[in-house]
Every structure is written in C-alpha cells, then in structure tokens.
Design a protein around this motif. Sequence first.
Motif, mmCIF file in Angstrom:
data_model
loop_
_atom_site.group_PDB
_atom_site.id
_atom_site.type_symbol
_atom_site.label_atom_id
_atom_site.label_comp_id
_atom_site.label_asym_id
_atom_site.label_seq_id
_atom_site.Cartn_x
_atom_site.Cartn_y
_atom_site.Cartn_z
ATOM 1 N N ASP A 162 0.673 -0.980 -0.132
ATOM 2 C CA ASP A 162 -0.133 -0.369 0.043
ATOM 3 C C ASP A 162 0.977 1.127 -0.075
ATOM 4 O O ASP A 162 0.595 2.467 -0.892
ATOM 5 C CB ASP A 162 -0.737 -0.102 0.862
ATOM 6 C CG ASP A 162 -1.777 -0.941 1.351
ATOM 7 O OD1 ASP A 162 -1.679 -1.491 -0.162
ATOM 8 O OD2 ASP A 162 -2.201 -1.501 1.725
ATOM 9 N N GLN A 197 -1.183 -5.378 -7.570
ATOM 10 C CA GLN A 197 -2.377 -4.227 -6.990
ATOM 11 C C GLN A 197 -2.478 -3.780 -7.996
ATOM 12 O O GLN A 197 -4.086 -3.738 -8.354
ATOM 13 C CB GLN A 197 -1.415 -3.991 -6.169
ATOM 14 C CG GLN A 197 -2.653 -2.715 -5.640
ATOM 15 C CD GLN A 197 -3.547 -3.199 -4.077
ATOM 16 O OE1 GLN A 197 -3.448 -4.718 -3.937
ATOM 17 N NE2 GLN A 197 -4.292 -2.566 -4.150
ATOM 18 N N LEU A 213 -6.716 -3.193 -9.379
ATOM 19 C CA LEU A 213 -7.330 -1.900 -9.133
ATOM 20 C C LEU A 213 -7.640 -1.868 -10.354
ATOM 21 O O LEU A 213 -8.969 -1.047 -10.749
ATOM 22 C CB LEU A 213 -6.483 -0.876 -8.919
ATOM 23 C CG LEU A 213 -6.185 -0.644 -6.973
ATOM 24 C CD1 LEU A 213 -4.929 0.508 -7.078
ATOM 25 C CD2 LEU A 213 -7.208 -0.656 -6.471
ATOM 26 N N GLU A 259 -10.987 -3.824 -10.599
ATOM 27 C CA GLU A 259 -12.268 -3.206 -10.899
ATOM 28 C C GLU A 259 -12.757 -2.087 -10.897
ATOM 29 O O GLU A 259 -14.345 -1.299 -10.826
ATOM 30 C CB GLU A 259 -11.671 -2.773 -9.371
ATOM 31 C CG GLU A 259 -11.237 -3.473 -8.062
ATOM 32 C CD GLU A 259 -11.005 -3.232 -6.654
ATOM 33 O OE1 GLU A 259 -10.467 -1.964 -6.424
ATOM 34 O OE2 GLU A 259 -10.015 -4.331 -5.933
ATOM 35 N N PHE A 318 -7.715 5.635 -15.813
ATOM 36 C CA PHE A 318 -6.983 4.696 -14.907
ATOM 37 C C PHE A 318 -5.114 5.137 -14.866
ATOM 38 O O PHE A 318 -4.818 5.513 -14.300
ATOM 39 C CB PHE A 318 -6.937 3.383 -14.649
ATOM 40 C CG PHE A 318 -6.049 2.470 -13.639
ATOM 41 C CD1 PHE A 318 -6.391 2.363 -12.693
ATOM 42 C CD2 PHE A 318 -4.973 1.871 -14.370
ATOM 43 C CE1 PHE A 318 -5.374 1.422 -11.974
ATOM 44 C CE2 PHE A 318 -4.207 1.544 -13.211
ATOM 45 C CZ PHE A 318 -4.109 0.911 -12.582
ATOM 46 N N HIS A 345 -3.200 7.410 -12.713
ATOM 47 C CA HIS A 345 -1.547 6.419 -11.864
ATOM 48 C C HIS A 345 -0.728 5.699 -13.306
ATOM 49 O O HIS A 345 -0.592 4.735 -13.130
ATOM 50 C CB HIS A 345 -2.602 5.066 -11.546
ATOM 51 C CG HIS A 345 -3.556 5.075 -10.481
ATOM 52 N ND1 HIS A 345 -3.752 5.833 -9.162
ATOM 53 C CD2 HIS A 345 -4.644 4.944 -11.041
ATOM 54 C CE1 HIS A 345 -4.791 5.913 -9.101
ATOM 55 N NE2 HIS A 345 -5.807 5.371 -9.876
ATOM 56 N N HIS A 397 1.581 3.748 -11.794
ATOM 57 C CA HIS A 397 1.612 2.341 -11.801
ATOM 58 C C HIS A 397 1.215 1.681 -12.416
ATOM 59 O O HIS A 397 1.757 0.457 -12.978
ATOM 60 C CB HIS A 397 0.142 2.518 -10.726
ATOM 61 C CG HIS A 397 -0.246 1.645 -10.027
ATOM 62 N ND1 HIS A 397 -0.973 1.487 -8.605
ATOM 63 C CD2 HIS A 397 0.848 0.552 -9.808
ATOM 64 C CE1 HIS A 397 -1.069 0.295 -8.387
ATOM 65 N NE2 HIS A 397 -0.275 -0.268 -9.282
#
Lengths: 201, 201
Positions: free
Chosen positions: A16, A63, A67, A70, A98, A102, A105
Amino acid sequence: MKDSYHHGDLKSTLIDAGVKLLSESGMEGLSLRKLAREVGVSHNAPYMHFADKEAVLAAIAEQGFLLLGEAIDAGQLQLSDQSIEARLQAAAQSYVNFALNHPDHLMVMFGKLDSAAYPDLIETAHATFNKLVTIMQVGHQSGTLVDQPAEQLAMLFWTNVHGLSALLIAQKIPEYARQKLTNEAITTWSIQMLLTGILRN
Amino acid sequence: MKDSYHHGDLKSTLIDAGVKLLSESGMEGLSLRKLAREVGVSHNAPYMHFADKEAVLAAIAEQGFLLLGEAIDAGQLQLSDQSIEARLQAAAQSYVNFALNHPDHLMVMFGKLDSAAYPDLIETAHATFNKLVTIMQVGHQSGTLVDQPAEQLAMLFWTNVHGLSALLIAQKIPEYARQKLTNEAITTWSIQMLLTGILRN
DNA sequence: ACCTGAACACCGTTCAAGT
DNA sequence: ACCTGAACACCGTTCAAGT
C-alpha cells in the motif's frame, strides 16, 4: 506507528505504501529504503517478505491489475445501454482514465519484469484481461461482432487503449494531431474507428 | 581509447555508448558512471555535455526516434504493392520489429521525460510521427480511407502498433489469446482489423 | 520468526583543482 | 574549454547479531 515490532501485516502495508509513494513521487522516488522509512521499519525489514526490490514491484504491479479490473467493472455497471459499442466505450474510458490517474503505476505494471518469476502477477493480469474477453463474448452472442476469436478481439482492444494511454502519458501526440480534442473525446473516437474500421466502404 | 583527452566528439560517443549499453544490459544497467567508464573518461566528464542523467536519456530517446523513422522508411521502400493496406502493414511490421529488437530503447523513448524541457526530442519524435501522417495522406488521395483527419488516423495507427509492441514486450498477452500466432501474424491481423473494423457489417 | 545496525559496492551530483 | 579526484548523500543487498 506505535508497535513497529510485530505489526502484523507488514507485507500488505508495504505494498500500500508503495502504491501511495508511486502516485506521489513517481517511479524514481520509489526506493526500498524510503518505503521502509515510510512504514516506520528498518531499511531491510522488507527482505523478510520480499526477495528483492523486483519482487516488491511485482506485488505493486499485481495490485495495479486488481485496481484496473475494478475500474473496468465499475464502468460496466453504469452503462446507458447494453450494446457492444456502449460496453467497449465504457471499458476504454475506464482504462484510459485509470492510466492517466496512475501513470507510474501503469509503468510498473508494464515494466520489464521477469514475468515467469511471478505467477501470481500473471494470474491477476490474465484475470483482468478476461474481463475484456467476456465483453467480446457477449458481443458474439448478440451477433454484432465480426467472426474472430473473442480472445484476439480482447487483445486488439487492449493494445488500442493501452497504446493510447501510453502516448497520452508520454505526451507524444503532437498538438496539431489532437485538434483540441479532450482525452475523453480522443478515446471515444479511437474506439469508434476500431469498431467501424478506417477503410472507406 | 588512446587520447582520452580531447577526443573530439564525446557527446555523440556517449549517446552511442548509451544505445549499446541499453541493448546489452537493459535499462537498469545504464548508469552515467558506467557510460563514462565504457567511453574511457572520468565519471563526470559527461556533465560537460549534459545537464544531468535525464538529459542523456533524452538524447538517447531522440536517437531512438531517428532509428525508428529510418526503420519505417526502409520498410516503405520494399512494398509488394502501393496500396494503403500494404503501406500500413509494412509500417506496422517495421514498428513492432523495432520495438521487439530494442525494447529498452523504446522504454526510454516513452518514459517519463519532462518533454517540454527537450524541444529537440519533441521535434524528432514529431518528424517520425509525420511519416505516418504522410502515409495516411496518400491513402486519402487514393480515396481508400475514411474521411477523418490524416493526423488522427496516424495517431490511431500509432497507438495500435505501440500498444501491441508494449504488450508483446511485457509478455502480458495470455497464451490462449495468442493461439500459436507469431508476432508477425498478430501484427498483420491487428492491422487488418483496424482497416476493416470489428463490427459485423 | 521477525527485526536491527554495520558494512559493501554502487549510484548521481557538486565542487575545487588541474591542463 | 575540457577533464579529473575527492566528497556527499543516497541506493540495494548481505550478514552477523539481537528479541
């Protein structure tokens, strides 16, 4: 922060923190030592849970695919209509959105990881991919899509939205090619072209 | 190697060494100090010619866009026919081929660079992009392409081949979606779909 | 089992100094 | 102008040691 010793779930706490650090300081700002500092643990406590830095990145990438999955699901739930066009348009907006929110990411997710070494990452990435396959299968059932394997159509869609995301992030699209279009409009237009083709018929 | 002092063109020597190091040791293997060592110069001689590491990366990225442009040009010279389909198929193969042969170089080219800070890089990237625009304009002249701006069609093509390259490099395409297709076959198929669309007509 | 501190080899960058 | 060596603050990783 209080009992830094034995705080239960250091592994997911690190992931996280990594996701957070990634969106704040970007890729180059993400170091194992900084991560440990952030969490309030010695600089090599992470090695209790991860083989090396790459393993941490793999976990963060996984992760990310969760995400992203989702986000796609959420987009599918608020469709104006159930047509394949509407489904794909919604999925594309979810993906590009997304990506733009990000970018670092996404970079980790598609970075050079010895993917064979991280089976969990592969599985999660495939699960996200499968959401697209499912949409294509629905399109097949309603008879609106060309007669090609749903997996390949999903791949084609993915390469489209991913490439678009990458170019938007890298700001490699010249202004004269953008024509004042918003990112959302470019995405919509791209999917429309993918649906109908660029050959005059 | 003999007269390391005053060897004339340290700047381009460094860029070439960077390109070589990139294809040999990958992204993480590229450090300023290693670059200097490779060239036989003190570890901060590079600072005579570049502000910092990012500036070196920008120069390497620019070199990448030049090479990519040459690869596209070379592909256009050996067309079986002059149709827009043949032109786009050749350009796509050139692009994906370049990407698979120089994955780390491509990463630098599309990495997070403060692109505004490197106008030369932007210009070179746009010049390469313009080769695609030209192809689309030819398509327009022969009346074979849909009535949309050539710049946007070029962008669409670019997002396609770039996304495909990125997914192939990251090995994120599940085997069951590849169906034993070679990279070349996947590329050909993708462009075919882009040309004709995925909606049943 | 889980965590720490010292240590090692590396890095990017700065600065005073040399030719 | 061009290059060097010493120095600084950071890394990732290893290892012996502590609880």
